[in-house]
Design a protein around this motif. Structure first.
Motif, PDB file in Angstrom:
ATOM      1  N   ILE A  71      -7.854   9.816   2.739  1.00 41.56           N
ATOM      2  CA  ILE A  71      -7.482   8.910   4.076  1.00 41.56           C
ATOM      3  C   ILE A  71      -6.792   7.992   3.400  1.00 41.56           C
ATOM      4  O   ILE A  71      -5.663   7.291   3.997  1.00 41.56           O
ATOM      5  CB  ILE A  71      -8.608   8.812   4.870  1.00 41.56           C
ATOM      6  CG1 ILE A  71      -9.168   9.939   5.459  1.00 41.56           C
ATOM      7  CG2 ILE A  71      -8.015   7.642   6.053  1.00 41.56           C
ATOM      8  CD1 ILE A  71     -10.487   9.539   6.212  1.00 41.56           C
ATOM      9  N   PHE A  72      -7.019   7.219   2.693  1.00 38.97           N
ATOM     10  CA  PHE A  72      -6.839   5.848   1.913  1.00 38.97           C
ATOM     11  C   PHE A  72      -5.461   6.059   1.365  1.00 38.97           C
ATOM     12  O   PHE A  72      -4.184   5.533   1.490  1.00 38.97           O
ATOM     13  CB  PHE A  72      -7.594   5.158   1.112  1.00 38.97           C
ATOM     14  CG  PHE A  72      -8.704   4.473   1.646  1.00 38.97           C
ATOM     15  CD1 PHE A  72      -8.537   3.719   3.056  1.00 38.97           C
ATOM     16  CD2 PHE A  72     -10.183   4.385   1.273  1.00 38.97           C
ATOM     17  CE1 PHE A  72      -9.829   3.077   3.581  1.00 38.97           C
ATOM     18  CE2 PHE A  72     -11.187   3.776   1.767  1.00 38.97           C
ATOM     19  CZ  PHE A  72     -11.032   3.206   3.106  1.00 38.97           C
ATOM     20  N   ALA A  73      -5.410   7.297   0.670  1.00 42.55           N
ATOM     21  CA  ALA A  73      -4.168   7.589   0.097  1.00 42.55           C
ATOM     22  C   ALA A  73      -3.029   8.173   1.032  1.00 42.55           C
ATOM     23  O   ALA A  73      -1.761   7.848   0.851  1.00 42.55           O
ATOM     24  CB  ALA A  73      -4.326   8.891  -0.857  1.00 42.55           C
ATOM     25  N   LEU A  74      -3.329   8.856   1.964  1.00 43.95           N
ATOM     26  CA  LEU A  74      -2.366   8.767   3.221  1.00 43.95           C
ATOM     27  C   LEU A  74      -1.918   7.711   3.875  1.00 43.95           C
ATOM     28  O   LEU A  74      -0.628   7.464   4.195  1.00 43.95           O
ATOM     29  CB  LEU A  74      -3.011   9.711   4.504  1.00 43.95           C
ATOM     30  CG  LEU A  74      -3.017  11.351   4.097  1.00 43.95           C
ATOM     31  CD1 LEU A  74      -3.596  11.934   5.515  1.00 43.95           C
ATOM     32  CD2 LEU A  74      -1.546  11.791   4.174  1.00 43.95           C
ATOM     33  N   VAL A  75      -2.664   6.693   3.912  1.00 38.62           N
ATOM     34  CA  VAL A  75      -2.137   5.478   4.361  1.00 38.62           C
ATOM     35  C   VAL A  75      -1.484   4.848   3.489  1.00 38.62           C
ATOM     36  O   VAL A  75      -0.281   4.408   3.970  1.00 38.62           O
ATOM     37  CB  VAL A  75      -3.468   4.267   4.861  1.00 38.62           C
ATOM     38  CG1 VAL A  75      -2.821   3.035   5.285  1.00 38.62           C
ATOM     39  CG2 VAL A  75      -4.606   5.011   5.914  1.00 38.62           C
ATOM     40  N   LEU A  76      -1.739   4.855   2.202  1.00 39.83           N
ATOM     41  CA  LEU A  76      -0.854   4.198   1.450  1.00 39.83           C
ATOM     42  C   LEU A  76       0.480   4.842   1.156  1.00 39.83           C
ATOM     43  O   LEU A  76       1.889   4.338   1.204  1.00 39.83           O
ATOM     44  CB  LEU A  76      -1.391   4.416  -0.132  1.00 39.83           C
ATOM     45  CG  LEU A  76      -0.423   3.708  -1.362  1.00 39.83           C
ATOM     46  CD1 LEU A  76      -0.355   2.134  -1.178  1.00 39.83           C
ATOM     47  CD2 LEU A  76      -1.195   4.010  -2.607  1.00 39.83           C
ATOM     48  N   LEU A  77       0.596   6.401   1.550  1.00 34.13           N
ATOM     49  CA  LEU A  77       1.800   7.280   1.279  1.00 34.13           C
ATOM     50  C   LEU A  77       2.572   6.664   2.564  1.00 34.13           C
ATOM     51  O   LEU A  77       3.738   6.515   2.452  1.00 34.13           O
ATOM     52  CB  LEU A  77       1.319   8.474   1.195  1.00 34.13           C
ATOM     53  CG  LEU A  77       2.801   9.194   1.422  1.00 34.13           C
ATOM     54  CD1 LEU A  77       3.578   9.273   0.026  1.00 34.13           C
ATOM     55  CD2 LEU A  77       2.131  10.899   1.125  1.00 34.13           C
ATOM     56  N   ARG A  78       2.061   6.426   3.801  1.00 42.75           N
ATOM     57  CA  ARG A  78       2.781   6.014   4.988  1.00 42.75           C
ATOM     58  C   ARG A  78       3.338   4.560   4.937  1.00 42.75           C
ATOM     59  O   ARG A  78       4.451   4.546   5.278  1.00 42.75           O
ATOM     60  CB  ARG A  78       1.876   6.153   5.969  1.00 42.75           C
ATOM     61  CG  ARG A  78       2.252   5.735   7.372  1.00 42.75           C
ATOM     62  CD  ARG A  78       3.317   6.426   8.135  1.00 42.75           C
ATOM     63  NE  ARG A  78       3.842   6.018   9.381  1.00 42.75           N
ATOM     64  CZ  ARG A  78       5.042   5.309   9.484  1.00 42.75           C
ATOM     65  NH1 ARG A  78       5.865   5.263   8.483  1.00 42.75           N
ATOM     66  NH2 ARG A  78       5.623   4.952  10.558  1.00 42.75           N
ATOM     67  N   LEU A  79       2.543   3.775   4.079  1.00 43.88           N
ATOM     68  CA  LEU A  79       3.309   2.516   4.228  1.00 43.88           C
ATOM     69  C   LEU A  79       4.111   2.359   3.056  1.00 43.88           C
ATOM     70  O   LEU A  79       5.276   1.945   3.367  1.00 43.88           O
ATOM     71  CB  LEU A  79       1.954   1.505   3.543  1.00 43.88           C
ATOM     72  CG  LEU A  79       1.054   1.123   4.673  1.00 43.88           C
ATOM     73  CD1 LEU A  79      -0.266   0.419   3.779  1.00 43.88           C
ATOM     74  CD2 LEU A  79       1.695   0.297   5.802  1.00 43.88           C
ATOM     75  N   LYS A  80       4.174   3.361   1.905  1.00 48.18           N
ATOM     76  CA  LYS A  80       5.104   3.491   0.807  1.00 48.18           C
ATOM     77  C   LYS A  80       6.532   3.978   1.612  1.00 48.18           C
ATOM     78  O   LYS A  80       7.569   3.323   1.512  1.00 48.18           O
ATOM     79  CB  LYS A  80       4.911   4.445  -0.308  1.00 48.18           C
ATOM     80  CG  LYS A  80       5.964   4.788  -1.095  1.00 48.18           C
ATOM     81  CD  LYS A  80       6.253   3.529  -1.909  1.00 48.18           C
ATOM     82  CE  LYS A  80       7.475   3.860  -2.723  1.00 48.18           C
ATOM     83  NZ  LYS A  80       8.080   2.723  -3.346  1.00 48.18           N
ATOM     84  N   LEU A  81       6.444   4.896   2.441  1.00 49.27           N
ATOM     85  CA  LEU A  81       7.617   5.683   3.270  1.00 49.27           C
ATOM     86  C   LEU A  81       8.186   4.535   4.393  1.00 49.27           C
ATOM     87  O   LEU A  81       9.185   4.457   4.443  1.00 49.27           O
ATOM     88  CB  LEU A  81       7.182   6.826   3.924  1.00 49.27           C
ATOM     89  CG  LEU A  81       6.763   7.902   2.920  1.00 49.27           C
ATOM     90  CD1 LEU A  81       6.265   9.433   3.635  1.00 49.27           C
ATOM     91  CD2 LEU A  81       7.947   8.370   2.041  1.00 49.27           C
ATOM     92  N   ALA A  82       7.241   3.571   4.954  1.00 44.75           N
ATOM     93  CA  ALA A  82       7.581   2.881   5.981  1.00 44.75           C
ATOM     94  C   ALA A  82       8.340   1.582   5.241  1.00 44.75           C
ATOM     95  O   ALA A  82       9.463   0.933   5.934  1.00 44.75           O
ATOM     96  CB  ALA A  82       6.608   2.391   6.782  1.00 44.75           C
ATOM     97  N   PHE A  83       7.684   1.313   4.270  1.00 44.77           N
ATOM     98  CA  PHE A  83       8.335  -0.174   3.828  1.00 44.77           C
ATOM     99  C   PHE A  83       9.076  -0.110   2.396  1.00 44.77           C
ATOM    100  O   PHE A  83       8.947  -0.947   1.660  1.00 44.77           O
ATOM    101  CB  PHE A  83       7.317  -1.262   3.701  1.00 44.77           C
ATOM    102  CG  PHE A  83       6.503  -1.625   4.881  1.00 44.77           C
ATOM    103  CD1 PHE A  83       7.368  -2.350   5.947  1.00 44.77           C
ATOM    104  CD2 PHE A  83       5.138  -1.369   4.930  1.00 44.77           C
ATOM    105  CE1 PHE A  83       6.703  -2.477   7.079  1.00 44.77           C
ATOM    106  CE2 PHE A  83       4.529  -1.573   6.312  1.00 44.77           C
ATOM    107  CZ  PHE A  83       5.316  -2.377   7.295  1.00 44.77           C
ATOM    108  N   ASN A  84       9.223   1.056   1.839  1.00 43.94           N
ATOM    109  CA  ASN A  84      10.072   1.351   0.926  1.00 43.94           C
ATOM    110  C   ASN A  84      11.156   0.459   0.450  1.00 43.94           C
ATOM    111  O   ASN A  84      11.486   0.251  -0.702  1.00 43.94           O
ATOM    112  CB  ASN A  84      10.161   2.774   0.670  1.00 43.94           C
ATOM    113  CG  ASN A  84      10.515   3.175  -0.935  1.00 43.94           C
ATOM    114  OD1 ASN A  84       9.914   2.743  -1.815  1.00 43.94           O
ATOM    115  ND2 ASN A  84      11.647   4.071  -1.280  1.00 43.94           N
TER     116      ASN A  84
END
Length: 86
Positions: A71-84
């Motif tokens: 779950i935390f990795a998914l959140v991190l991945l989502r943030l990475k894609l959103a704020f890359n």
């Protein structure tokens, strides 16, 4: 509570909380340029595989821990894609 349980709980807390500071930093700064996309994907896939492994060998501490890590990795991945690119 036995020593093995205490060690398992400590490992669970450490593993599940490892990504939280990075998630908070990205969210506050609105920038993920210093986070590796490949590393984040690798972390997510590894956590999913640990969940599957834990279920296959009936190791609740392994699969439960890695559900949270996933779950935390998914959140991190989502943030990475959103704020890359910001």
């Amino acid at each position: 509570m036995q020593l093995v349980d205490i060690i398992g709980i400590g490992a669970m807390l450490g593993s599940t909380s490892a990504l939280i500071p990075q998630i908070i930093k990205i969210y506050r700064s609105k920038s993920a340029k210093d986070v590796s996309l490949l590393s984040t994907i690798n972390f997510f896939v590894s956590a999913v595989l640990w969940v599957i492994y834990g279920l296959m060998v009936n190791a609740w501490s392994v699969w439960l821990t890695n559900i949270f890590v996933t779950i935390f990795a998914l959140v991190l991945l989502r943030l990475k894609l959103a704020f890359n690119h910001q």
